[in-house]
Design a protein around this motif. Structure first.
Motif, PDB file in Angstrom:
ATOM      1  N   LYS A   1       6.119 -10.810  -2.106  1.00 15.36           N
ATOM      2  CA  LYS A   1       5.197  -9.859  -1.478  1.00 15.36           C
ATOM      3  C   LYS A   1       4.588  -8.880  -2.483  1.00 15.36           C
ATOM      4  CE  LYS A   1       7.699  -9.799   2.948  1.00 15.36           C
ATOM      5  NZ  LYS A   1       8.457  -8.933   3.888  1.00 15.36           N
TER       6      LYS A   1
ATOM      7  N   SER B   1      13.547  -6.777  -3.853  1.00  6.56           N
ATOM      8  CA  SER B   1      13.471  -7.654  -2.683  1.00  6.56           C
ATOM      9  C   SER B   1      12.063  -8.210  -2.494  1.00  6.56           C
ATOM     10  CB  SER B   1      13.915  -6.884  -1.434  1.00  6.56           C
ATOM     11  OG  SER B   1      13.768  -7.667  -0.277  1.00  6.56           O
TER      12      SER B   1
ATOM     13  N   THR C   1      10.692 -12.180  -2.464  1.00  9.05           N
ATOM     14  CA  THR C   1       9.957 -12.782  -1.354  1.00  9.05           C
ATOM     15  C   THR C   1       8.492 -13.052  -1.689  1.00  9.05           C
ATOM     16  OG1 THR C   1       9.499 -10.565  -0.444  1.00  9.05           O
ATOM     17  CG2 THR C   1      11.479 -11.724   0.355  1.00  9.05           C
TER      18      THR C   1
END
Length: 497
Positions: free
Chosen positions: A61, A55, A59
């Protein structure tokens, strides 16, 4: 080392911590019967960490900066392999219950060794540097040798000793190859090797531009070939598969093979990305793929022991998967550049659920027997039709018959070979798939058409029934609707482009 660095390897760390916890809980003898449940619940922690990492990659990150920057990488490809290995460990734990009584109070060590080996396999998919690669390989192999010999019988001990010796030989070959490649390039980092080779230049007519580099690559391919049981480095597989506990045989055939192909993809795609070099190692893998498929299938025909049959079968499937590897390098300059690795990832996922289903049935049918003859499966469809259906599905999938996941996986890797101008290799693969139908369908014939040896139905326990359900449903679901796993595999393979 920062928390960010620890987060990058959190699936591996949590798996090792779980293994240590299992050993501690095993010291309290009365709680040993709950160890399997503890492992199954504990595996959700590395699974959750892996999903969080995926995830965060989506994104933006997550970054691989820090102390581990040039040793490991966390990307969709590495996480894809982690998920397959975690799923494989989960299934192995489910099908191991009937074998725990034979380990003579070594239940905690059994589960801990599986987890330690699994952590090494997960790390292999992230390695981008030779020293880290070797450490991860040894962390993977040494627990497997102990697991193969964990049952105190002569066949198991022989299996563990053979695996240990062959593992040592393959590690020596890998080390020699690493030393030669390091001596030529001056670096142990995969991504820096290609740049170094490009600066040195190529000698006309010499594969890989240098006989020294050629020898190093051949030695590394030989070392990797032992790990994935590819021809002609397969000689350990039939004896080890037959003598090891059946759950460990399944673990070797699925998780170990997945980890081996993970590091092969990463190493060759990053270290030798230059067109002239990729064409060289494409030819090597194409030849090994053709020989592995043919040799594995021909010898499997003569087997009457189902574990040995599946051992030779796994040699053939190494060849099928290497069709995708050969297509990777050949297709780098055209529009299907990631179809080869996508096919490999999809095939590995499909092969994992298929082989785990087959070995689950072998465990259920052979429970209490010290033999694994194909004739032991006579009349299984009449005695235990649901269990027979699981094995029929797995045999169909291994053959490549629709509507199973094995059919879609073979179509995908053969398609990538055709698009990479390796039509001859796709034809060899197709012919070998037809050849394999003889011994796979022989098992189906014995189950469906022949009279049972006795009328006693097979009564699997709850965990085996759960394994049957998960694997057989996966075989059918991803055979009928492969789009989700293909899309995930394509996203993971895109990091190689």
């Amino acid at each position: 080392m920062t928390l960010s660095d620890l987060y990058l390897i959190s699936p591996e760390i949590s798996t090792v911590i779980l293994a240590c916890l299992v050993l501690l809980v095993g010291l309290a003898g009365s709680t040993k019967r709950y160890l399997g449940l503890l492992v199954i619940l504990g595996l959700f922690i590395p699974l959750i960490f892996s999903l969080f990492l995926w995830s965060d990659l989506d994104t933006g990150k997550l970054t691989s900066e820090g102390i581990l920057a040039k040793t490991i990488v966390v990307d969709h490809l590495s996480i894809f392999f982690k998920l397959i290995i975690i799923g494989s460990i989960f299934t192995i734990v489910l099908i191991s219950e009937s074998y725990l009584r034979q380990t003579k109070d070594l239940e905690s060590e059994y589960f801990a060794l599986i987890l330690f080996s699994g952590s090494g396999m997960m790390l292999l998919g992230s390695c981008t540097e030779l020293i880290t690669l070797y450490v991860a390989l040894e962390l993977t192999a040494l627990p497997l040798a102990a697991l193969a010999a964990i049952i105190p019988v002569s066949k198991s001990a022989e299996s563990g000793l053979k695996f240990l010796i062959i593992s040592g030989v393959s590690s020596a070959l890998l080390l020699y190859g690493m030393v030669l490649i390091y001596g030529f390039t001056g670096t142990t980092v995969f991504s820096e090797m290609g740049a170094s080779i490009a600066e040195i230049g190529f000698s006309n007519g010499i594969p890989f531009g240098s006989y020294l580099l050629l020898l190093g690559v051949i030695l590394m391919i030989a070392g990797f070939g032992f790990k994935i049981a590819a021809f002609p480095f397969h000689m350990w597989a039939p004896d080890v598969y037959e003598g090891a506990p059946t759950p460990i045989t399944a673990f070797l055939s699925v998780a170990s093979k997945t980890a081996g192909f993970a590091v092969i993809l990463r190493f060759f795609y990053l270290a030798f990305p230059i067109t002239e070099l990729t064409l060289d190692w494409s030819s090597l893998f194409a030849v090994i793929a053709a020989l592995s498929m043919t040799f594995g299938n021909l010898l499997a025909i003569a087997q009457d022991n189902i574990k040995r049959m599946l051992a030779y079968s796994t040699i053939a499937h190494s060849g099928y998967i290497m069709v995708g590897i050969a297509a990777v390098s050949s297709s780098m300059d055209n529009q299907v550049g990631i179809e080869g690795p996508t096919g490999i990832l999809f095939y590995l996922a499909g092969y994992a659920v298929t082989n785990l289903a087959a070995f689950s049935v072998v465990i259920a049918v052979s429970k209490g027997l010290d033999r694994y003859k194909i004739n032991d499966f006579k009349g299984l469809a009449r005695k235990s039709p649901l269990i027979a259906i699981v094995l029929i599905l797995s045999m169909m999938s291994l053959t490549g018959v629709p509507p199973t996941v094995g059919f879609m996986a073979k179509i995908y890797v053969f398609y990538s070979a055709v698009n990479a101008d390796l039509v001859w290799l796709a034809i060899v693969g197709g012919l070998n798939s037809v050849l394999s139908a003889y011994y796979y369908m022989r098992v189906v014939k014995v189950m469906v058409l022949e009279e049972p040896i006795n009328d006693q139905p097979v009564k699997p326990n709850l965990s085996l029934n759960l394994a049957f359900t998960l694997t057989s449903c996966s075989i059918l679901f991803f055979g009928l609707y492969p789009a989700p796993i293909i899309e995930i595999a394509r996203q993971a393979a895109s990091v190689l482009s």
